[in-house]
Design a protein around this motif. Structure first.
Motif, PDB file in Angstrom:
ATOM      1  N   PRO A  32       0.618  -1.243   0.018  1.00 23.42           N
ATOM      2  CA  PRO A  32       0.074  -0.029   0.049  1.00 23.42           C
ATOM      3  C   PRO A  32       0.710   1.237  -0.112  1.00 23.42           C
ATOM      4  CG  PRO A  32      -0.905  -1.657   1.477  1.00 23.42           C
ATOM      5  CD  PRO A  32       0.635  -2.112   1.215  1.00 23.42           C
ATOM      6  N   ASP A  33       1.905   1.226   0.646  1.00 20.88           N
ATOM      7  CA  ASP A  33       2.892   2.491   0.706  1.00 20.88           C
ATOM      8  C   ASP A  33       3.421   2.752  -0.658  1.00 20.88           C
ATOM      9  OD1 ASP A  33       2.468   2.510   3.650  1.00 20.88           O
ATOM     10  OD2 ASP A  33       4.204   1.456   4.117  1.00 20.88           O
ATOM     11  N   LEU A  34       3.948   1.552  -1.283  1.00 20.33           N
ATOM     12  CA  LEU A  34       4.490   1.726  -2.612  1.00 20.33           C
ATOM     13  C   LEU A  34       3.304   2.345  -3.555  1.00 20.33           C
ATOM     14  CD1 LEU A  34       6.343  -1.449  -3.076  1.00 20.33           C
ATOM     15  CD2 LEU A  34       7.367   0.942  -2.621  1.00 20.33           C
ATOM     16  N   ARG A  35       2.070   1.884  -3.452  1.00 22.07           N
ATOM     17  CA  ARG A  35       1.147   2.310  -4.565  1.00 22.07           C
ATOM     18  C   ARG A  35       0.720   3.686  -4.088  1.00 22.07           C
ATOM     19  NH1 ARG A  35      -1.256  -2.883  -3.706  1.00 22.07           N
ATOM     20  NH2 ARG A  35      -2.392  -2.122  -1.991  1.00 22.07           N
ATOM     21  N   LEU A  36       0.734   3.853  -3.025  1.00 22.04           N
ATOM     22  CA  LEU A  36       0.502   5.585  -2.565  1.00 22.04           C
ATOM     23  C   LEU A  36       1.806   6.600  -3.009  1.00 22.04           C
ATOM     24  CD1 LEU A  36      -1.051   7.688  -0.795  1.00 22.04           C
ATOM     25  CD2 LEU A  36       0.224   7.031   1.172  1.00 22.04           C
ATOM     26  N   LEU A  37       2.907   5.985  -2.982  1.00 23.82           N
ATOM     27  CA  LEU A  37       3.854   6.697  -3.636  1.00 23.82           C
ATOM     28  C   LEU A  37       3.840   7.009  -5.087  1.00 23.82           C
ATOM     29  CD1 LEU A  37       6.639   8.042  -2.807  1.00 23.82           C
ATOM     30  CD2 LEU A  37       7.820   5.545  -3.131  1.00 23.82           C
ATOM     31  N   ILE A  38       3.468   5.973  -5.713  1.00 20.54           N
ATOM     32  CA  ILE A  38       3.256   6.229  -7.290  1.00 20.54           C
ATOM     33  C   ILE A  38       2.343   7.192  -7.314  1.00 20.54           C
ATOM     34  CG2 ILE A  38       2.688   4.732  -9.121  1.00 20.54           C
ATOM     35  CD1 ILE A  38       3.958   2.138  -7.974  1.00 20.54           C
ATOM     36  N   ASN A  39       1.057   6.819  -6.797  1.00 22.51           N
ATOM     37  CA  ASN A  39       0.055   7.870  -7.135  1.00 22.51           C
ATOM     38  C   ASN A  39       0.430   9.344  -6.900  1.00 22.51           C
ATOM     39  OD1 ASN A  39      -1.743   5.746  -7.941  1.00 22.51           O
ATOM     40  ND2 ASN A  39      -2.562   5.396  -5.759  1.00 22.51           N
ATOM     41  N   ARG A  40       1.287   9.668  -5.705  1.00 25.12           N
ATOM     42  CA  ARG A  40       1.607  10.894  -5.523  1.00 25.12           C
ATOM     43  C   ARG A  40       2.612  11.337  -6.481  1.00 25.12           C
ATOM     44  NH1 ARG A  40       1.726  11.193   1.252  1.00 25.12           N
ATOM     45  NH2 ARG A  40      -0.366  10.655   1.548  1.00 25.12           N
ATOM     46  N   LEU A  41       3.608  10.529  -6.909  1.00 25.18           N
ATOM     47  CA  LEU A  41       4.650  10.846  -7.698  1.00 25.18           C
ATOM     48  C   LEU A  41       3.837  11.206  -9.204  1.00 25.18           C
ATOM     49  CD1 LEU A  41       7.349   8.422  -7.348  1.00 25.18           C
ATOM     50  CD2 LEU A  41       7.425  10.656  -6.661  1.00 25.18           C
ATOM     51  N   GLU A  42       2.755  10.711  -9.554  1.00 25.94           N
ATOM     52  CA  GLU A  42       2.199  10.670 -11.001  1.00 25.94           C
ATOM     53  C   GLU A  42       1.541  12.137 -10.729  1.00 25.94           C
ATOM     54  OE1 GLU A  42      -0.340   7.481 -11.372  1.00 25.94           O
ATOM     55  OE2 GLU A  42       1.041   6.270 -12.282  1.00 25.94           O
ATOM     56  N   SER A  43       0.913  12.314  -9.464  1.00 23.92           N
ATOM     57  CA  SER A  43       0.215  13.736  -9.374  1.00 23.92           C
ATOM     58  C   SER A  43       1.258  15.054  -9.461  1.00 23.92           C
ATOM     59  CB  SER A  43      -0.301  13.882  -7.997  1.00 23.92           C
ATOM     60  OG  SER A  43      -0.947  15.024  -7.628  1.00 23.92           O
ATOM     61  N   HIS A  44       2.453  14.671  -8.837  1.00 23.80           N
ATOM     62  CA  HIS A  44       3.564  15.783  -8.867  1.00 23.80           C
ATOM     63  C   HIS A  44       3.893  15.835 -10.456  1.00 23.80           C
ATOM     64  CE1 HIS A  44       4.683  17.132  -4.914  1.00 23.80           C
ATOM     65  NE2 HIS A  44       4.046  16.196  -4.523  1.00 23.80           N
ATOM     66  N   SER A  45       4.015  14.838 -11.128  1.00 25.64           N
ATOM     67  CA  SER A  45       4.356  14.984 -12.595  1.00 25.64           C
ATOM     68  C   SER A  45       3.471  15.634 -13.303  1.00 25.64           C
ATOM     69  CB  SER A  45       4.622  13.434 -12.994  1.00 25.64           C
ATOM     70  OG  SER A  45       4.935  13.431 -14.365  1.00 25.64           O
ATOM     71  N   LEU A  46       1.979  15.488 -13.276  1.00 24.69           N
ATOM     72  CA  LEU A  46       0.955  16.194 -14.049  1.00 24.69           C
ATOM     73  C   LEU A  46       1.384  17.772 -13.526  1.00 24.69           C
ATOM     74  CD1 LEU A  46      -1.894  13.871 -13.561  1.00 24.69           C
ATOM     75  CD2 LEU A  46      -0.632  14.415 -15.745  1.00 24.69           C
ATOM     76  N   ARG A  47       1.734  18.079 -12.114  1.00 23.64           N
ATOM     77  CA  ARG A  47       1.805  19.517 -11.819  1.00 23.64           C
ATOM     78  C   ARG A  47       2.972  20.025 -12.737  1.00 23.64           C
ATOM     79  NH1 ARG A  47       1.970  19.541  -5.533  1.00 23.64           N
ATOM     80  NH2 ARG A  47       2.455  21.831  -6.119  1.00 23.64           N
ATOM     81  N   ILE A  48       4.066  19.371 -12.814  1.00 22.89           N
ATOM     82  CA  ILE A  48       4.997  19.870 -13.329  1.00 22.89           C
ATOM     83  C   ILE A  48       4.974  20.206 -14.822  1.00 22.89           C
ATOM     84  CG2 ILE A  48       7.713  19.446 -13.832  1.00 22.89           C
ATOM     85  CD1 ILE A  48       7.862  17.611 -11.229  1.00 22.89           C
ATOM     86  N   LYS A  49       4.442  19.134 -15.384  1.00 24.28           N
ATOM     87  CA  LYS A  49       4.243  19.289 -16.895  1.00 24.28           C
ATOM     88  C   LYS A  49       3.336  20.546 -17.278  1.00 24.28           C
ATOM     89  CE  LYS A  49       4.193  14.355 -18.140  1.00 24.28           C
ATOM     90  NZ  LYS A  49       3.542  13.088 -18.768  1.00 24.28           N
ATOM     91  N   SER A  50       2.221  20.791 -16.122  1.00 22.68           N
ATOM     92  CA  SER A  50       1.525  22.125 -16.300  1.00 22.68           C
ATOM     93  C   SER A  50       2.063  23.153 -16.388  1.00 22.68           C
ATOM     94  CB  SER A  50       0.220  21.847 -15.321  1.00 22.68           C
ATOM     95  OG  SER A  50      -0.553  22.993 -15.410  1.00 22.68           O
ATOM     96  N   LYS A  51       2.941  23.164 -15.265  1.00 25.92           N
ATOM     97  CA  LYS A  51       4.050  24.540 -15.042  1.00 25.92           C
ATOM     98  C   LYS A  51       4.936  24.809 -16.111  1.00 25.92           C
ATOM     99  CE  LYS A  51       3.073  25.759 -10.477  1.00 25.92           C
ATOM    100  NZ  LYS A  51       2.835  27.095 -10.186  1.00 25.92           N
ATOM    101  N   VAL A  52       5.368  23.802 -16.620  1.00 26.87           N
ATOM    102  CA  VAL A  52       6.372  23.889 -17.759  1.00 26.87           C
ATOM    103  C   VAL A  52       5.625  24.590 -18.973  1.00 26.87           C
ATOM    104  CG1 VAL A  52       7.763  22.852 -19.598  1.00 26.87           C
ATOM    105  CG2 VAL A  52       8.081  22.309 -17.147  1.00 26.87           C
TER     106      VAL A  52
END
Length: 757
Positions: A32-52
């Motif tokens: 569960p911790d790993l799945r949570l980590l993956i979800n949160r990283l994907e969320s951050h990735s989308l935020r970075i793309k939007s910012k760029v």
């Protein structure tokens, strides 16, 4: 793009897994911790793309300008490349540089040919000119124009670079140099013949003639000065004057030295039409009977008269000519004076050195007069006569110095460092009677120390050495500065010789216990005080030049240190010997057994015997105070060792304590005479109990061995044992070793522990 950078820096895995300790290796991440980590990283990735994307849209115009600038730069680069290609193609079609190079090479070759022809023409012209100059020189020489011929020879020497030949030179130069050499030899030969006719000595009449108008062969009327000038110009002045110098030295100067008492020189002049054409020096034998020339006045005055005649009549006062003549004759003159006069008046006794000062003064005045005439150079390293005369006294002093050192060394090597029979027994009376009451033989061994005023026994070598040093320093006071310096160093080196020779000579004795070693100690003390007193006794009478460096204070401490080292070594040897004797007692264990008691008794007897032997060796030789202090050091080491061994016994029977007490009493009984000699040795010194702290402790130990337990305890409580240098631990261990365990012993041990000393 600071916004993008800040966005990336905000990504922290620890923040993405809040509540989970990543530093703990024992708790791995769950699914569960790993799945949570993956979800949160994907969320951050989308935020970075939007910012760029937002950043690029907001700065669209800037990026467009940047890309346009880059495109313009590329276009210009292509245009420059095309231009360069066109230039290269143009040059390749028309090779102008090749044509230019051909023209330059042709011009260079023509210029080189012209230069070679010009140099050849100049060389031919120079050769012709040199040939004409050489021929002109020969004509001038045959016509008697010596000065002109000499100057041309000198000029041609520079032109032809004689002595500076190089490889590859024209052959003509070698031929020209040969012609010049022939011309030089010819003029040198002609001038030498004229000098030979100018200076003549007539053996029959003992006359030295110097002619001023010279004729040789067809050449007549040549002035002597012209000949000398010509010789100077071509650099053959030394060669030209050599024969004349030999003639004058042999027939005029030598008689002035060897027959100085009858030598007399008289000058005559021959004039024609008012001009002097010849000078004559007649050597006559004086009829006056002169006294022996002990200070050189007759020799120096005779030579000086001859030299003045040469300077004025032959060299015409020309400094260069005079110096050239002197360079030939002065070494021979000085050697003749040294061998025939100075070496024969060297004094053989120091008392006559003062008289020799007159010879030194005359010699110095003679050389000074020659320097004023420029006969010898002012820098005369050459001042050889004065140096020899001055060094005569130095050589004398050096010889005396060698004799003094040889005598000092002989004294030390021949001395056996023993005391004459009967002298030791009389030692006690010397302290009151003084050294003055001794006979001659005894006075060589008994001396009174300079500063402490104590009477001290020394070896004959030390006494005779200081007698030699005093005599040498007395000679320093009445000698010249240079002799005094040698004598001073002789005295100083004699003292240092003792330091170098005697310890080596006595090396074997110094490794044992004997009188030679303690006699060396006394010698060093005696030399120490005597050396300190030398400066006070003699310095005021030393020559002023010696006072600047004449010191002995630096030497004295070495003998003081040597005296202390020798005595300490003797004490250490005695202590080591006594410790070995005590070792044979085996710690004084089981002395209630007959065998062990006999062994301990023998050990004590060995200690007493060794101490009596040392007493017999030391007391007659050492000063009373030194003897007492040294013997006290030895006794302290013995008593301390015996007391320590007994106190270290952990169990003693009643019989054993009795036997130990018996051994201590036996030791003190046998040492009574020795202890008595220590008490009377030095009345002014401290009492023995202060000098030998273990003496009182050993005596008290003998009492404790048969003392009841309560008495022992009371003795500690009263401070009596503490004053005898017992420690609390030693007393407690002593009680435990002697008395059996009991309530009384415990009480006494507690009382001892409770007492504060």
């Amino acid at each position: 793009m600071p916004e993008i950078d800040a966005l990336f820096e905000s990504i922290n895995v620890r923040d993405l897994l809040a509540g989970h300790d990543l530093n703990d290796p024992t708790t791995p991440l769950s699914a569960p911790d790993l799945r949570l980590l993956i979800n949160r990283l994907e969320s951050h990735s989308l935020r970075i793309k939007s910012k760029v994307q937002s950043y690029l849209v907001a700065h669209h115009s800037e990026f467009s300008d940047l890309f346009s600038t880059c495109q313009d730069a590329v276009s210009r680069t292509r245009l420059i490349s095309d231009d360069v290609s066109d230039v290269v193609e143009l040059i390749s079609d028309r090779p102008v540089d090749v044509e230019i190079r051909k023209v330059v090479d042709e011009i260079t070759e023509k210029t080189k040919e012209v230069r070679l022809k010009r140099e050849s023409l100049e060389l031919v012209s120079a050769i012709v000119g040199i040939c004409e100059a050489v021929e002109e020189t020969k004509v001038a020489l045959r016509g008697g124009r010596f000065r002109f011929a000499a100057e041309r020879v000198r000029e041609l020497k520079g032109v032809l670079r004689v002595g500076e030949e190089e490889e590859g030179e024209p052959v003509a130069y070698a031929l020209l140099r040969k012609d010049w050499s022939d011309c030089f030899d010819e003029i040198q030969e002609v001038l030498a013949r004229f000098m030979g006719s100018a200076v003549r000595f007539e053996l029959d009449s003992s006359k030295l003639r110097i002619s001023y108008q010279l004729s040789v062969g067809e050449i007549t009327g040549i002035a002597l000065t012209t000949v000398l000038e010509a010789m100077e110009v071509i650099g053959m002045l030394d060669y030209g004057l050599a024969k004349a110098a030999d003639l004058i030295f042999k027939h005029v100067i030598t008689p002035a030295v060897t027959h100085a008492s009858t030598f007399n020189a008289v000058e005559y002049s021959c004039k024609t039409s008012g001009d002097i054409t010849e000078q004559t020096l007649k050597i006559e034998q004086s009829s006056d009977h002169k006294t022996e020339d002990v200070d050189g006045e007759a020799i120096y005055s005779g030579i000086l008269k001859v030299v003045k005649f040469i300077c004025s009549s032959l060299c015409f006062g020309n400094v260069t000519w005079i110096h050239s003549f002197g360079r030939f004759t002065w070494p021979r003159i000085s050697e003749l004076i040294i061998s025939k006069f100075l070496s024969k008046v060297v004094p053989e006794d120091a008392s006559k050195l003062a008289d020799f000062q007159k010879v030194i003064e005359r010699t110095f005045q003679f050389e000074t007069a020659l320097k004023e005439l420029s006969f010898i150079s002012p820098s005369d390293s050459e001042g050889r006569l004065s140096k020899y005369a001055e060094n005569v006294e130095v050589h004398f002093a050096s010889r005396k110095k060698i004799e003094i050192l040889a005598k000092a060394r002989s004294l030390m090597l021949q001395c056996n460092f023993t005391i004459p029979k009967g002298l030791a027994m009389r030692n006690a009376s010397f302290e009151s009677g003084g050294v003055e009451s001794l006979d001659e033989d005894s006075s060589k061994h008994m001396v009174r120390l300079l500063f402490s005023s104590e009477v001290c026994m020394v070896s004959e070598a030390a006494y005779q050495l200081m007698h030699l040093v005093h005599k040498t320093l007395e000679d320093v006071c009445v000698s010249s500065a240079r002799v005094a310096s040698e004598f001073y160093h002789a005295a100083r080196d004699s003292i240092l010789l003792y330091e170098a020779v005697v310890p080596v000579k006595l090396e074997k004795q110094l490794n044992g216990i004997n009188q030679a070693a303690v006699l060396l100690h006394n010698d060093c003390l005696y030399l120490f005080e005597e050396i300190l007193g030398l400066a006070f006794e003699y310095r005021a009478s030393f020559p002023s030049s010696i006072k600047e460096y004449a010191v002995f204070a630096d030497v004295a401490p070495r003998f003081k240190l040597m005296a202390e080292e020798v005595l300490q070594r003797q004490v250490q040897l005695v202590v080591s010997s006594l410790q070995e004797a005590v070792d044979s007692a085996d710690g004084f264990q089981d002395t209630h057994q007959i065998k062990q008691f006999e062994s301990a008794k023998f050990s004590i007897e060995q200690v007493v015997f060794s101490l009596e032997k040392v007493h017999m060796i030391w007391e007659p030789v050492l000063r009373p105070k030194t003897y007492k202090l040294s013997m006290c050091l030895v006794l302290e080491s013995v008593f301390r060792r015996i007391t320590r061994d007994i106190l270290l016994l952990d169990d003693m029977a009643a019989d054993e304590t009795f036997q130990l007490q018996r051994l201590i009493h036996l030791m003190f009984e046998n040492l009574s005479s020795l202890l008595g000699s220590l008490k009377s040795a030095d009345e002014t010194s401290r009492p023995l109990d202060d000098l030998i702290p273990s003496l009182r402790k050993t005596r008290k130990l003998a009492e404790l061995l048969d003392m009841p337990l309560k008495s022992v305890t009371s003795a500690w409580e009263s401070g009596e044992l503490f004053s005898c240098n017992f420690t609390r631990t030693e007393v407690q261990d002593f009680i435990k070793a002697i008395f059996a365990d009991s309530p009384l012993r415990k009480e006494c041990l507690w009382r001892i522990e409770d007492v504060v000393n």
